[in-house]
Design an enzyme around this catalytic site. Structure first.
Site, mmCIF file in Angstrom:
data_model
loop_
_atom_site.group_PDB
_atom_site.id
_atom_site.type_symbol
_atom_site.label_atom_id
_atom_site.label_comp_id
_atom_site.label_asym_id
_atom_site.label_seq_id
_atom_site.Cartn_x
_atom_site.Cartn_y
_atom_site.Cartn_z
ATOM 1 N N PRO A 1 24.239 -32.470 8.344
ATOM 2 C CA PRO A 1 24.659 -33.152 7.102
ATOM 3 C C PRO A 1 23.880 -32.747 5.856
ATOM 4 O O PRO A 1 24.151 -33.268 4.782
ATOM 5 C CB PRO A 1 24.397 -34.624 7.426
ATOM 6 C CG PRO A 1 23.209 -34.585 8.336
ATOM 7 C CD PRO A 1 23.397 -33.350 9.188
ATOM 8 N N ASP B 1 19.518 -24.234 11.781
ATOM 9 C CA ASP B 1 19.092 -25.261 12.731
ATOM 10 C C ASP B 1 20.334 -25.792 13.437
ATOM 11 O O ASP B 1 20.798 -26.888 13.167
ATOM 12 C CB ASP B 1 18.348 -26.379 11.985
ATOM 13 C CG ASP B 1 17.811 -27.453 12.920
ATOM 14 O OD1 ASP B 1 17.465 -27.124 14.067
ATOM 15 O OD2 ASP B 1 17.733 -28.622 12.501
ATOM 16 N N LYS C 1 17.078 -23.528 20.484
ATOM 17 C CA LYS C 1 17.200 -24.660 21.393
ATOM 18 C C LYS C 1 16.869 -24.195 22.814
ATOM 19 O O LYS C 1 17.405 -23.182 23.288
ATOM 20 C CB LYS C 1 18.621 -25.229 21.357
ATOM 21 C CG LYS C 1 19.142 -25.525 19.952
ATOM 22 C CD LYS C 1 18.237 -26.468 19.172
ATOM 23 C CE LYS C 1 18.754 -26.672 17.750
ATOM 24 N NZ LYS C 1 17.875 -27.507 16.931
#
Length: 339
Positions: free
Chosen positions: A210, A265, A295
């Site tokens: 976001p 990210d 990740k």
């Protein structure tokens, strides 16, 4: 054997110990706080070990402190008096220096005094020996770890401990209307990698929604191109420095050699993420910096990290790889683009 206390993120101490084993043959380890804090016995002298750790900094080692003194915990005021005497006896290490006191306690430790109480006693001694107690930007740190039976104390510079925060736990204060806590990761990356975001002009944020990372870069005065099919936070709408492509990154056509900073990210598999970054490298200027999270989705994180770095090195030079305090099941890479 010299003793050191190492700290990693929760559940990652085993990987930090494995990295140290490879770096320091003959080192042995004991857990102090399960999966996070450990004792290392090293056959190397202090300076030799520090040289190795600083030159080949382990990815999962968040913090390291020497054990210069051990004090049996009594649970009485004798503990504070012993710490005060320790500092007096080592006064030459602290005279005319800005000195910080870091105190950590293992769960269930019989050491009864708070961090504030311990620091107040030691700070008073420091003032008596012409040292300046400080909280920020110390020249030297007195680190104390209260274990199950003993206090472990060590003296070193912030660089030698890998951090100027207790245990390497970097804390930022949440702001009102902050888009997301992901902003803390990018702030910590700036400190860890020695970056200054305001020195860049045009940033590309891949997987931006976001907008936690985008918001920080906009605050620093950068123009940001955000790519994500999801919506950005309403606080970012109509920002004059933001262009948002509400598409998949593979469908966006960008200006060549335009961006001097790329951040990414994304909750993708490491290999898919590295392919995406490589597909977008045409849009980066020479020597552009990339800050990317990997990740750790599999049981072999060291192998995963090695494979991703090898792949990215087709077009990037690795500056540093680190599991930050604000990372969870991931690490962060800092890379430089090369044509």
């Amino acid at each position: 054997m010299n003793q050191w206390i190492g700290t990693a993120n929760q559940h990652y101490a085993n990987y930090a110990m494995e990295e140290l084993r490879r770096l320091i043959p003959g080192a042995s380890f004991t857990q102090l706080a399960a999966s996070e804090v450990f004792m290392m016995n090293s056959p190397l002298e202090r300076e030799a070990l520090l040289e190795l750790v600083l030159e080949h900094e382990p990815i999962f080692l968040r913090h390291i402190q020497p054990v210069d003194r051990t004090i049996a915990i009594t649970g009485s005021t004798d503990d504070l008096e012993a710490l005060a005497e320790m500092v007096r006896n080592a006064r030459l290490s602290f005279e005319n220096k800005d000195t910080a006191v870091h105190v950590r306690k293992a769960s269930g430790s019989p050491y009864t005094y708070s961090t504030a109480d311990t620091k107040a006693v030691i700070d008073a001694v420091l003032e008596d020996i012409d040292s300046q107690p400080v909280v920020q930007q110390p020249e030297i740190i007195i680190a104390i770890y209260a274990g199950a039976t003993q206090l472990y104390a060590g003296f070193a510079t912030p660089e030698q401990m890998l951090s100027d925060w207790p245990g390497g736990a970097v804390r930022f204060q949440r702001e009102e209307n902050q888009v997301s806590r992901a902003k803390f990761k990018l702030l910590e990356a700036e400190r860890t990698f020695g970056l200054h975001y305001e020195q860049y002009r045009n940033a590309l944020d891949v997987g931006a929604a976001p907008g936690g990372w985008t918001s920080l870069l906009l605050e620093r005065g950068l123009s940001v191109t955000a790519i994500d099919p999801a919506n950005m936070h309403e606080s970012l709408s109509n920002h004059p420095g933001l262009i948002h492509y509400k598409q998949n990154a593979s469908d966006v056509k960008l200006q060549k050699n335009h961006y001097d900073l790329l951040v990414c990210d994304m909750s993708w598999s490491p290999m898919l993420m590295s392919k995406l970054v490589l597909d977008l490298e045409y849009a980066l200027a020479d020597d552009a910096i990339a800050v990317i999270t990997i990740k750790l989705m599999h049981k072999k994180p060291l192998q995963t990290i090695r494979e991703v770095i090898e792949r990215l090195q087709q077009k990037f030079e690795l500056i540093k790889a680190k599991q930050l305090f604000h990372n969870r099941e991931e690490i962060t890479l800092c890379l430089k683009h090369k044509k």
